[in-house]
Design an enzyme around this catalytic site. Structure first.
Site, PDB file in Angstrom:
ATOM      1  N   SER A  24      69.434  15.363  98.981  1.00 20.86           N
ATOM      2  CA  SER A  24      70.513  14.541  99.551  1.00 20.86           C
ATOM      3  C   SER A  24      69.973  13.207 100.052  1.00 20.86           C
ATOM      4  O   SER A  24      68.848  13.131 100.570  1.00 20.86           O
ATOM      5  CB  SER A  24      71.175  15.264 100.720  1.00 20.86           C
ATOM      6  OG  SER A  24      72.084  14.388 101.353  1.00 20.86           O
ATOM      7  N   TYR A  42      70.639  19.347 108.689  1.00 21.15           N
ATOM      8  CA  TYR A  42      70.819  19.231 107.228  1.00 21.15           C
ATOM      9  C   TYR A  42      69.704  18.384 106.605  1.00 21.15           C
ATOM     10  O   TYR A  42      69.113  18.778 105.590  1.00 21.15           O
ATOM     11  CB  TYR A  42      72.192  18.613 106.957  1.00 21.15           C
ATOM     12  CG  TYR A  42      72.525  18.373 105.510  1.00 21.15           C
ATOM     13  CD1 TYR A  42      72.421  19.385 104.562  1.00 21.15           C
ATOM     14  CD2 TYR A  42      72.984  17.116 105.083  1.00 21.15           C
ATOM     15  CE1 TYR A  42      72.751  19.159 103.236  1.00 21.15           C
ATOM     16  CE2 TYR A  42      73.320  16.884 103.763  1.00 21.15           C
ATOM     17  CZ  TYR A  42      73.198  17.912 102.837  1.00 21.15           C
ATOM     18  OH  TYR A  42      73.519  17.678 101.521  1.00 21.15           O
TER      19      TYR A  42
END
Ligand code: NAP
Length: 249
Positions: free
Chosen positions: A142, A155
């Protein structure tokens, strides 16, 4: 002759979003595709129907990527259906955002189990199923690892770990002719992103303002890069983490 004719691909978390687009594009390029899902059987079956309508071949297999028995089953059923694999896309992932005081133990354990342990487990179990000629592993990371925004500690930590695992495993698996790369998407319009409010008009405006190419990412933007990394056109590329974000950083 299509560029992935004869290839067998496993795409984790392919019942929707980025994984579904990757499954469709790999099939369009000629691969036989396993559409893995955790809970959304109907979504997975729709992806199969889309692939079959395009003249491709795919099957759906349920497995939680953080559960070793289910991952064993995933690869056993894959080999039974299609033979040895040459492409593994570790796309299954979950994301929550919260300031540090708001991170719960349950969120921590679930996010690391899915985003970090999942790819380790699938790679481990896939190795004996890889074709002798090798192949390509693609981890979906990501852009949060580059944005490093407040609220993303949990995350971003999982995806930072995945980036490092990608590079280490490119060195471990290179001698077996298995390439290992990661794709880091920017903000991409998916069911998962919508579910956490990241696609509200206010959030979209925020992301677009920071994106030189001036729009939100589409799952196909990521899928086209995945096809390239799966194919021999990227035969000399391994251990790379490639951002696909329209320039958002
Ligand atoms: P999504 O729309 O929420 O889809 C997630 C997929 O992962 C679903 O198919 C889901 O299956 C599956 N999944 C979740 N937990 C699983 C598990 N334990 N085992 C197997 N499958 C599981 O997500 P997305 O936005 O497409 O994201 C896909 C990947 O891209 C993730 O790794 C995410 O971190 C990454 N990413 C997304 C964005 C973005 O803006 N969307 C940006 C950067 C990176 P079921 O539906 O069957 O439960």
């Amino acid at each position: 002759m299509k560029k992935l004719d004869g290839a067998v691909a496993v795409v984790t978390g392919a019942s929707k979003g980025i994984g579904a687009a990757i499954a469709r594009e790999l099939a369009l390029a000629g691969a036989n595709v396993v559409v893995n899902y955790a809970t959304s059987r109907e979504g997975a079956l729709q992806v199969i129907r889309d692939i079959e309508e395009q003249g491709g071949k795919a099957i759906a297999i349920q497995a939680d990527v953080s559960n070793s028995n289910e991952v064993d089953q995933l690869f056993n059923e894959t080999v039974e259906a299609f033979g040895k694999i040459s492409i593994l896309v570790n796309n299954a992932g979950i994301f929550t955002f919260a300031p540090v005081e708001g991170i719960t133990e349950d969120q921590f354990l679930r996010q690391y189990a899915t985003n970090v342990w999942g790819p380790i487990l699938t790679i481990q179990r896939s190795l004996e199923c890889f074709h002798e000629l090798g192949g390509s592993i693609i981890n979906i990371s990501s852009g949060v690892t580059r944005l490093l925004s407040p609220g993303s500690a949990l995350y971003a930590g999982t995806k930072g770990a995945l980036d490092l695992i990608t590079v280490v495993l490119s060195k471990e698996l290179g001698p077996r002719h298995i390439r290992v790369n990661a794709i880091s998407p920017g903000a991409t319009n998916t069911e998962g992103a919508q579910a956490i409010g990241a696609m509200s008009s206010e959030s979209q405006q925020h992301y677009i303002a920071g994106t030189p190419l001036g729009r939100i990412g589409r799952p196909e933007d990521i899928a086209h890069l995945a096809v390239y990394l799966a194919s021999n056109e990227s035969a000399w590329i391994t251990g790379e983490v490639i951002h696909a974000s329209g320039g958002l950083r």
